[in-house]
Design a protein around this motif. Structure first.
Motif, PDB file in Angstrom:
ATOM      1  N   ASP A 152      19.945   5.987   5.581  1.00  0.00           N
ATOM      2  CA  ASP A 152      18.651   6.334   5.000  1.00  0.00           C
ATOM      3  C   ASP A 152      17.779   5.096   5.131  1.00  0.00           C
ATOM      4  OD1 ASP A 152      19.748   8.766   4.286  1.00  0.00           O
ATOM      5  OD2 ASP A 152      20.056   8.204   2.182  1.00  0.00           O
ATOM      6  N   ARG A 153      16.477   5.298   5.276  1.00  0.00           N
ATOM      7  CA  ARG A 153      15.567   4.167   5.460  1.00  0.00           C
ATOM      8  C   ARG A 153      14.468   4.208   4.404  1.00  0.00           C
ATOM      9  NH1 ARG A 153      13.693   2.698  11.301  1.00  0.00           N
ATOM     10  NH2 ARG A 153      15.620   1.497  11.087  1.00  0.00           N
ATOM     11  N   LEU A 154      14.221   3.041   3.794  1.00  0.00           N
ATOM     12  CA  LEU A 154      13.108   2.844   2.880  1.00  0.00           C
ATOM     13  C   LEU A 154      12.175   1.824   3.536  1.00  0.00           C
ATOM     14  CD1 LEU A 154      11.726   3.176   0.103  1.00  0.00           C
ATOM     15  CD2 LEU A 154      13.216   1.356  -0.739  1.00  0.00           C
ATOM     16  N   VAL A 155      10.890   2.189   3.661  1.00  0.00           N
ATOM     17  CA  VAL A 155       9.904   1.333   4.310  1.00  0.00           C
ATOM     18  C   VAL A 155       8.800   1.008   3.314  1.00  0.00           C
ATOM     19  CG1 VAL A 155       8.256   1.118   6.208  1.00  0.00           C
ATOM     20  CG2 VAL A 155      10.370   2.418   6.541  1.00  0.00           C
ATOM     21  N   ILE A 156       8.463  -0.263   3.197  1.00  0.00           N
ATOM     22  CA  ILE A 156       7.366  -0.707   2.334  1.00  0.00           C
ATOM     23  C   ILE A 156       6.255  -1.212   3.244  1.00  0.00           C
ATOM     24  CG2 ILE A 156       6.675  -2.295   0.516  1.00  0.00           C
ATOM     25  CD1 ILE A 156       9.680  -2.278  -0.352  1.00  0.00           C
ATOM     26  N   PRO A 158       2.149  -2.498  12.545  1.00  0.00           N
ATOM     27  CA  PRO A 158       1.691  -2.959  11.242  1.00  0.00           C
ATOM     28  C   PRO A 158       2.814  -3.650  10.455  1.00  0.00           C
ATOM     29  CG  PRO A 158       2.148  -0.621  11.105  1.00  0.00           C
ATOM     30  CD  PRO A 158       2.358  -1.030  12.554  1.00  0.00           C
ATOM     31  N   GLU A 159       2.407  -4.397   9.429  1.00  0.00           N
ATOM     32  CA  GLU A 159       3.342  -5.153   8.600  1.00  0.00           C
ATOM     33  C   GLU A 159       4.136  -4.209   7.704  1.00  0.00           C
ATOM     34  OE1 GLU A 159       3.627  -8.789   8.665  1.00  0.00           O
ATOM     35  OE2 GLU A 159       2.599  -8.238  10.505  1.00  0.00           O
ATOM     36  N   ARG A 160       5.471  -4.367   7.700  1.00  0.00           N
ATOM     37  CA  ARG A 160       6.310  -3.548   6.833  1.00  0.00           C
ATOM     38  C   ARG A 160       7.671  -4.199   6.643  1.00  0.00           C
ATOM     39  NH1 ARG A 160       5.695  -2.165  11.807  1.00  0.00           N
ATOM     40  NH2 ARG A 160       7.163  -0.956  13.009  1.00  0.00           N
ATOM     41  N   PHE A 161       8.265  -3.870   5.502  1.00  0.00           N
ATOM     42  CA  PHE A 161       9.606  -4.337   5.166  1.00  0.00           C
ATOM     43  C   PHE A 161      10.496  -3.104   5.133  1.00  0.00           C
ATOM     44  CE2 PHE A 161      13.020  -5.548   2.257  1.00  0.00           C
ATOM     45  CZ  PHE A 161      13.432  -6.719   2.849  1.00  0.00           C
ATOM     46  N   VAL A 162      11.648  -3.179   5.798  1.00  0.00           N
ATOM     47  CA  VAL A 162      12.515  -2.020   5.961  1.00  0.00           C
ATOM     48  C   VAL A 162      13.885  -2.306   5.355  1.00  0.00           C
ATOM     49  CG1 VAL A 162      13.639  -0.505   7.654  1.00  0.00           C
ATOM     50  CG2 VAL A 162      11.331  -1.376   8.089  1.00  0.00           C
ATOM     51  N   VAL A 216       0.793  -1.223   0.000  1.00  0.00           N
ATOM     52  CA  VAL A 216       0.000   0.000   0.000  1.00  0.00           C
ATOM     53  C   VAL A 216       0.831   1.282   0.000  1.00  0.00           C
ATOM     54  CG1 VAL A 216      -2.018  -1.102   1.039  1.00  0.00           C
ATOM     55  CG2 VAL A 216      -0.284  -0.069   2.518  1.00  0.00           C
ATOM     56  N   ASN A 217       2.135   1.200   0.308  1.00  0.00           N
ATOM     57  CA  ASN A 217       2.929   2.432   0.354  1.00  0.00           C
ATOM     58  C   ASN A 217       4.414   2.106   0.367  1.00  0.00           C
ATOM     59  OD1 ASN A 217       3.395   5.184   0.488  1.00  0.00           O
ATOM     60  ND2 ASN A 217       2.972   5.365   2.667  1.00  0.00           N
ATOM     61  N   ALA A 218       5.201   3.074  -0.067  1.00  0.00           N
ATOM     62  CA  ALA A 218       6.657   3.057   0.109  1.00  0.00           C
ATOM     63  C   ALA A 218       7.011   4.449   0.605  1.00  0.00           C
ATOM     64  CB  ALA A 218       7.376   2.730  -1.191  1.00  0.00           C
ATOM     65  N   ARG A 219       7.782   4.520   1.669  1.00  0.00           N
ATOM     66  CA  ARG A 219       8.166   5.815   2.245  1.00  0.00           C
ATOM     67  C   ARG A 219       9.619   5.752   2.673  1.00  0.00           C
ATOM     68  NH1 ARG A 219       7.025   4.869   7.928  1.00  0.00           N
ATOM     69  NH2 ARG A 219       5.905   2.884   8.073  1.00  0.00           N
ATOM     70  N   TRP A 220      10.198   6.878   2.953  1.00  0.00           N
ATOM     71  CA  TRP A 220      11.623   6.938   3.243  1.00  0.00           C
ATOM     72  C   TRP A 220      11.892   8.050   4.233  1.00  0.00           C
ATOM     73  CZ3 TRP A 220       8.896   8.117  -0.904  1.00  0.00           C
ATOM     74  CH2 TRP A 220       8.827   9.454  -1.262  1.00  0.00           C
ATOM     75  N   VAL A 222      -4.295   0.017  -4.853  1.00  0.00           N
ATOM     76  CA  VAL A 222      -4.321   0.326  -3.426  1.00  0.00           C
ATOM     77  C   VAL A 222      -3.004   0.968  -3.003  1.00  0.00           C
ATOM     78  CG1 VAL A 222      -5.959  -1.510  -2.865  1.00  0.00           C
ATOM     79  CG2 VAL A 222      -3.509  -1.983  -2.758  1.00  0.00           C
ATOM     80  N   TYR A 223      -2.055   1.038  -3.925  1.00  0.00           N
ATOM     81  CA  TYR A 223      -0.736   1.599  -3.652  1.00  0.00           C
ATOM     82  C   TYR A 223      -0.807   3.121  -3.656  1.00  0.00           C
ATOM     83  CZ  TYR A 223       4.246   2.600  -4.171  1.00  0.00           C
ATOM     84  OH  TYR A 223       5.513   3.069  -3.999  1.00  0.00           O
ATOM     85  N   GLN A 224      -0.359   3.745  -2.565  1.00  0.00           N
ATOM     86  CA  GLN A 224      -0.417   5.194  -2.445  1.00  0.00           C
ATOM     87  C   GLN A 224       0.965   5.834  -2.413  1.00  0.00           C
ATOM     88  OE1 GLN A 224      -2.865   5.907   1.005  1.00  0.00           O
ATOM     89  NE2 GLN A 224      -4.644   4.970   0.057  1.00  0.00           N
ATOM     90  N   GLY A 225       1.997   5.060  -2.639  1.00  0.00           N
ATOM     91  CA  GLY A 225       3.359   5.577  -2.608  1.00  0.00           C
ATOM     92  C   GLY A 225       3.766   6.142  -3.952  1.00  0.00           C
TER      93      GLY A 225
END
Length: 173
Positions: free
Chosen positions: A56-60, A158-162, A45-49, A111-114
């Motif tokens: 630096d961090r990238l979160v999915i 919540p579920e996320r990959f970092v 649903v998103n990718a943020r940083w 549903v992806y908002q990134g």
């Protein structure tokens, strides 16, 4: 005579039960169904940083159970399906693949908002792109000017990959 009636009743019960059992779909179970908020297939649903003092961090972000994820260095990023090159500036790239996953719902609505394609101005991370939502695989690309040194984490609730990408200490965005 009493035994015949008992036998007939038991036989009728067995046949009735067998007949009812035959009408239940093979995939049906007595277990509770998943809640409406937990999709059967993981939804990306998103990718943020964000920038930090040493990385630096990238979160999915994922709705549902986090699927298996692979991260590979690649020479260039390409869109899944078409194979076209992703126009993201950088000399080094990471390809992050989540599967089984989707970035769209059952009706085909995203549903992806990134970011779909975005230049990022951080010390290590230079760009992020959604490169695929194709045949049960969601792919996100990340761009860098130098070879990324990174660590990955799976976080829950919540579920996320970092992905944490190292850069020189004291470097600020």
């Amino acid at each position: 005579m009493h035994h015949r009636h008992t036998f007939a009743a038991v036989a009728a019960g067995i046949l009735l039960t067998a007949g009812i059992g035959a009408t239940i779909p093979a995939g049906a179970t007595n277990s509770p169904s998943p809640s409406a908020s937990t999709p059967a297939t993981a939804l990306v649903v998103n990718a943020r940083w964000g920038g930090h003092a040493a990385f630096d961090r990238l979160v999915i972000d994922v709705r549902g159970t986090l699927p298996p994820v692979t991260v590979h260095r690649v020479g260039a990023l390409h869109y899944d399906g078409s194979g076209g090159r992703v126009p993201l500036a950088g000399r080094q790239f990471l390809e992050i693949r989540l599967s089984p996953a989707a970035a769209h719902d059952d009706a085909g609505k995203s549903v992806y908002q990134g970011p779909r394609l975005l230049k990022v101005h951080l010390p290590a991370l230079k760009g992020v792109a959604l490169t695929g939502d194709f045949e049960g695989v969601v792919t996100i690309g990340a761009a860098f000017d130098t070879t990324p040194v990174y660590k990955t984490y799976r976080l829950h609730a919540p579920e996320r990959f970092v992905v944490d990408i190292a850069h020189p200490v004291g470097c600020r965005a």
